[in-house]
Every structure is written in structure tokens, then in C-alpha cells.
Motif scaffolding. Structure first.
Motif, PDB file in Angstrom:
ATOM      1  N   PHE A 310       3.802   4.419 -13.717  1.00 43.45           N
ATOM      2  CA  PHE A 310       4.307   3.262 -12.974  1.00 43.45           C
ATOM      3  C   PHE A 310       4.104   3.435 -11.476  1.00 43.45           C
ATOM      4  O   PHE A 310       3.774   2.468 -10.764  1.00 43.45           O
ATOM      5  N   SER A 311       4.271   4.654 -10.975  1.00 43.28           N
ATOM      6  CA  SER A 311       4.164   4.884  -9.533  1.00 43.28           C
ATOM      7  C   SER A 311       2.760   4.588  -9.018  1.00 43.28           C
ATOM      8  O   SER A 311       2.590   4.058  -7.921  1.00 43.28           O
ATOM      9  N   VAL A 312       1.727   4.927  -9.810  1.00 42.91           N
ATOM     10  CA  VAL A 312       0.347   4.626  -9.404  1.00 42.91           C
ATOM     11  C   VAL A 312       0.111   3.123  -9.428  1.00 42.91           C
ATOM     12  O   VAL A 312      -0.516   2.563  -8.521  1.00 42.91           O
ATOM     13  N   PHE A 313       0.620   2.464 -10.476  1.00 45.28           N
ATOM     14  CA  PHE A 313       0.505   1.007 -10.567  1.00 45.28           C
ATOM     15  C   PHE A 313       1.155   0.352  -9.351  1.00 45.28           C
ATOM     16  O   PHE A 313       0.570  -0.532  -8.721  1.00 45.28           O
ATOM     17  N   PHE A 314       2.338   0.795  -9.006  1.00 47.86           N
ATOM     18  CA  PHE A 314       3.096   0.202  -7.898  1.00 47.86           C
ATOM     19  C   PHE A 314       2.404   0.448  -6.561  1.00 47.86           C
ATOM     20  O   PHE A 314       2.249  -0.468  -5.752  1.00 47.86           O
ATOM     21  N   ASP A 315       1.948   1.672  -6.352  1.00 49.37           N
ATOM     22  CA  ASP A 315       1.360   2.044  -5.063  1.00 49.37           C
ATOM     23  C   ASP A 315       0.011   1.370  -4.825  1.00 49.37           C
ATOM     24  O   ASP A 315      -0.201   0.750  -3.775  1.00 49.37           O
ATOM     25  N   THR A 316      -0.902   1.504  -5.784  1.00 47.77           N
ATOM     26  CA  THR A 316      -2.278   1.050  -5.568  1.00 47.77           C
ATOM     27  C   THR A 316      -2.536  -0.358  -6.084  1.00 47.77           C
ATOM     28  O   THR A 316      -3.087  -1.199  -5.370  1.00 47.77           O
ATOM     29  N   LEU A 317      -2.136  -0.634  -7.331  1.00 46.91           N
ATOM     30  CA  LEU A 317      -2.431  -1.933  -7.914  1.00 46.91           C
ATOM     31  C   LEU A 317      -1.531  -3.035  -7.375  1.00 46.91           C
ATOM     32  O   LEU A 317      -1.861  -4.217  -7.499  1.00 46.91           O
TER      33      LEU A 317
END
Length: 466
Positions: A310-317
Motif C-alpha cells: 500500500f505504501s508504494v501505491f500511495f507514494d508513487t501511484l
């Protein structure tokens, strides 16, 4: 002599962050995706329900008898996000677009999709191989899964030592960025340096629990403030959005001609800038996030791994995409009179007036302060692993000194080591992540075939829907 050292470090950094690092991070993400049966795609809905979907519900799982940890899962992920959500989201994205064209955004998305599985593996390993320290707190990270999982104390020590030094440079660069944002708001750099150092010191002196409590309130506020500002501009330019997506996909696979201040780019250059900025933004593969997630209360490592994805989704996407849509829909990226790093602020200025630039500066200030106190906390954990609790307290004051020095622009010579040391730290971490992927695959299968975990969650959701 000094100039020779600078040239050598810059040369080595260029080699390190060239094709080798991009292949290691993106190629590693592709390998892990295949090794773990594409779980970031197959279980995306479940990941979403277990993370964002549970934010406003009672966290029963973290309070169960099987859940162990020091902070809540949400506090752990917001602590990790406080490190990754920073100036790169506001400044790095327009730089990637300026040098790589709109297609760089596509490759940023690709990097994030495969980065989700890399971060997942890191977090699962971080929880699996964590330990309790002298204060009874859970501690973990690459140094622990390299030592306990891969059985390589050498790689664990190498990662911890390199990253511990990296954080000195990292704090100085971030503090200088924060002081620069404060200066644009009319605050003297010496004054802002003192204030920032005091704020960071007050937070980290409270240990992991205070870091977690501050992060769970601070990160959603600062992210929401910035995203809202972006959304208003995007909706005001809504008619341009379809064309923006067309240009992103089209220029991702074809050379981009020069437009205005944009000098044009090849497909290779577009991929390079998109992949590099995506990887640098979400830090998947760099090993920082497991240090925060290892402290989380959870009944199974895979459940906390969902928060890692989720953190990658939130940060980049999410956040990086918001910045990209602002830059592209306003057309400001083609203005040759504006430096790439200043494009976001200029776009906000054009739309909101003077208050817009202030909003961006304030957002950068908040993002950077959050990054500083979290990476300082990481540095303490690394020092504690290497030399014990007393040394970690000594390093706390070394880091706080670096924070003030960076804010006032001192010791700039040390800044050149940041990207080089960061790249060196990635190598032992990715070795551990790739070689221990089989262990994570078994743990993942255990979770998704167990009546106690995934199957129970699905049945509960189905009964609620019925």
C-alpha cells in the motif's frame, strides 16, 4: 585533492545508478512478481481492504492474542511513508518529466507496480526476522534478515554501517531543503535550522512509540493538504487530462520531440528517468521501510506486507501521479524559463496566486521534516544493531548536529556521498530480498491457504455482505 575526490565520487555514483541499479531494482521486482505469483495484482482488492479499507474500522486483529509488536500497523506504515513521501514527490517528478518527457510517468508507474512486490518482501522479512531489544521493543530491518535469514552477519553489518553513514548526508540534504522552503516563507535559515532541529529532537527522543504517534497524524495531514491542492488544479484543467494520458503512453514508447524548454528525449532516456525517479521516490529495494514495519503489531508477517504494498501505491501511484498531472495538464513543463525543480511551485503560483507557491513551500517543509525525523530514527536503529544502545544515543546527537549544519548550508562536501552510499546499501539488501524470496513464498502460501488468516477474512467479509 578535494576536486579529484568529488569527480571520482560523482563518476562512481553515475556508474552505480546507471543500468546496473535499474536492472537490479526493476529486474528484481519482475523476478519477485513471478516468484510470488503476481500477488500484487491478484490480491490488490484484498490489500486495499486490509489497509485503507480498515483505517476507519476498529483494528481487532492488532489487539488479538496472536498480534505482537510495539506500534500499530497504521503507525508503522505512516512512519515508513514519512520517509518516502518527501521532496522527491514534488520536485523529483517534474525533473523526470523535464528530462524524460511525459513518457517518464509511465515508467514511474511500471516501477511502482513491481516495487510493490519488492516492498512486500522486505516488510514480510522484516517482521519474520525481527528481535526484541533491551527496552522490550521489536526491532528489525535488512540487517536482521541478512543475519538471521541469510545467515550472513557480514552483509548485515555492511548494510547497517553503510546506511548509518548515508543518513548523515541524507539528513543534511533534507534539512537544507527544509530551510530553503522556510526561507521562501520569510524565515532565516539559522532560525529555521534551530526550529527544525528542535522539532526533530523532541520527536525522536520519545522513541519508536512517539515517532509512530506523530506519523499517524502528521503524514495524513500533509499528504491530504498537498493532494487536495493538486486535485483542484487537475479538475480546473479536466479537459486537458485525456490528452495528458495519451501523451504519457505515446511518448513512453517513442522518441519525444523538443517542445518549448524541453530538449526532447529518446526512449532509453525516458525509461531511465522514469524508473530512477520511481525507485528513488518509493524506496522499494532500499531496505528502509522494514525498519519501521518490524515494530508493527500484527498476527502474521504477510498481513503487514500488505501495508508495504500500500505504501508504494500511495507514494508513487497516487502522490507522484498528482504532481505529474499538474505539471502536464498546465503545460508548464514546456516553459524553458522555469527550472525543472521549480515547476510544481510555479504551477501552483499560476493557479492560486502567491499563496500557491507558499502552499508548495509549506508542503515541502512538512514532507522534509517528516523525512528527517524518520531517517534519524532509522539511523539510531542501525547504530543500535552495530554497537549497542549507548552508541545509538551518541549517533542521535551526531544526526541532530548534521540536521542543523545542513539547514545553514554547512559541510556541503559530505552531500556528494549521499547517492553513492545509498546505492551501496541497496546491493546487500537486494541480495537478501532475492535469496530469501523462497521463504517469503512459503509464508505467503501459508497465509492465503489458512483458515486462520485469509480464508477467515474472506468468509467474514462475505457474511457481512450477505
Amino acid at each position: 585533492m578535494k576536486e579529484a575526490v568529488v569527480n571520482f565520487i560523482n563518476y562512481m555514483t553515475g556508474l552505480l545508478w546507471g543500468p546496473f541499479m535499474l536492472i537490479l531494482l526493476l529486474g528484481g521486482g519482475i523476478f519477485l512478481t513471478i516468484r510470488l505469483n503476481f500477488i500484487q495484482f491478484r490480491y490488490f482488492k484484498y490489500m486495499w481492504n486490509q489497509t485503507f479499507g480498515n483505517l476507519f474500522k476498529k483494528q481487532e486483529k492488532q489487539d488479538s492474542e496472536d498480534a505482537h509488536g510495539t506500534v500499530t500497523p497504521f503507525q508503522a506504515v505512516t512512519t515508513a511513508l514519512a520517509s518516502t513521501v518527501g521532496a522527491a514527490n514534488i520536485v523529483g517528478v517534474p525533473v523526470a518529466i523535464f528530462f524524460g518527457g511525459p513518457g517518464a510517468v509511465f515508467w514511474m508507474w511500471v516501477t511502482a507496480l513491481f516495487g510493490m512486490i519488492t516492498k512486500y518482501v522486505e516488510v514480510v522479512l522484516g517482521v519474520m526476522y525481527r528481535e526484541k531489544n533491551a527496552d522490550g521493543e521489536y526491532v528489525g530491518g535488512p540487517m536482521y534478515y541478512l543475519k538471521n535469514g541469510l545467515k550472513s552477519k557480514f552483509l548485515g553489518n555492511a548494510y547497517a554501517f553503510i546506511f548509518m553513514l548515508t543518513i548523515v548526508s541524507g539528513i543534511m540534504v533534507q534539512a537544507n531543503s527544509a530551510a530553503g522552503s522556510a526561507e521562501s516563507l520569510g524565515i532565516n535559515t539559522t532560525i529555521s535550522g534551530i526550529i527544525i532541529t528542535l522539532i526533530v529532537g523532541i520527536i525522536v527522543v520519545g522513541g519508536v512509540k512517539r515517532v509512530g504517534k506523530v506519523s499517524e497524524k502528521f503524514v495524513p495531514f500533509m499528504a491530504s493538504l498537498y493532494v487536495l491542492g493538486c486535485l483542484i488544479i487537475i479538475f480546473a484543467n479536466i479537459t486537458a487530462i485525456p490528452g495528458v494520458f495519451v501523451s504519457i503512453f505515446k511518448s513512453a514508447f517513442s522518441p519525444q520531440a523538443a517542445v518549448g524548454g524541453f530538449a526532447g528525449s529518446t526512449i532509453a532516456l525516458t525509461m531511465r528517468w522514469g524508473i530512477a525517479r520511481g525507485a528513488y521516490s518509493n524506496e522499494a529495494g532500499m531496505g528502509s521501510a522494514p525498519i519501521a514495519h518490524a515494530a508493527a503489531k500484527t498476527d502474521h508477517p504477510v498481513r503487514q506486507g500488505m501495508w508495504g504494498m500500500f505504501s508504494v501505491f500511495f507514494d508513487t501511484l497516487l502522490i507522484c501521479t498528482m504532481t505529474a498531472l499538474v505539471i502536464l495538464s498546465t503545460g508548464i513543463w514546456t516553459n524553458g524559463d522555469i527550472g525543472a525543480a521549480a515547476m510544481t511551485a510555479e504551477a501552483f503560483n499560476d493557479f492560486y496566486g502567491k499563496i500557491g507557491g507558499g502552499l508548495v513551500s509549506f508542503s515541502v517543509l512538512l514532507f522534509v521534516i517528516s523525512t528527517i525525523y524518520v531517517i534519524l530514527f532509522y539511523g539510531e536503529r542501525l547504530a543500535e544493531y552495530l554497537f549497542g544502545k549507548t552508541f545509538s544515543l551518541i549517533m542521535r546527537y551526531v544526526y541532530l548536529g548534521a540536521c542543523f549544519a545542513g539547514a545553514v548550508g554547512g559541510l556541503r562536501f559530505l552531500w556528494i556521498f549521499l547517492d553513492f552510499l545509498f546505492g551501496l546499501a541497496v546491493i546487500p539488501n537486494m541480495i537478501g530480498v532475492l535469496f530469501l524470496s523462497g521463504v517469503v513464498a512459503k509464508k505467503t502460501k501459508e497465509f492465503f491457504t489458512s483458515e486462520k488468516y485469509y480464508l477467515k477474512d474472506v468468509k467474514m467479509k462475505k457474511s457481512l455482505n450477505d
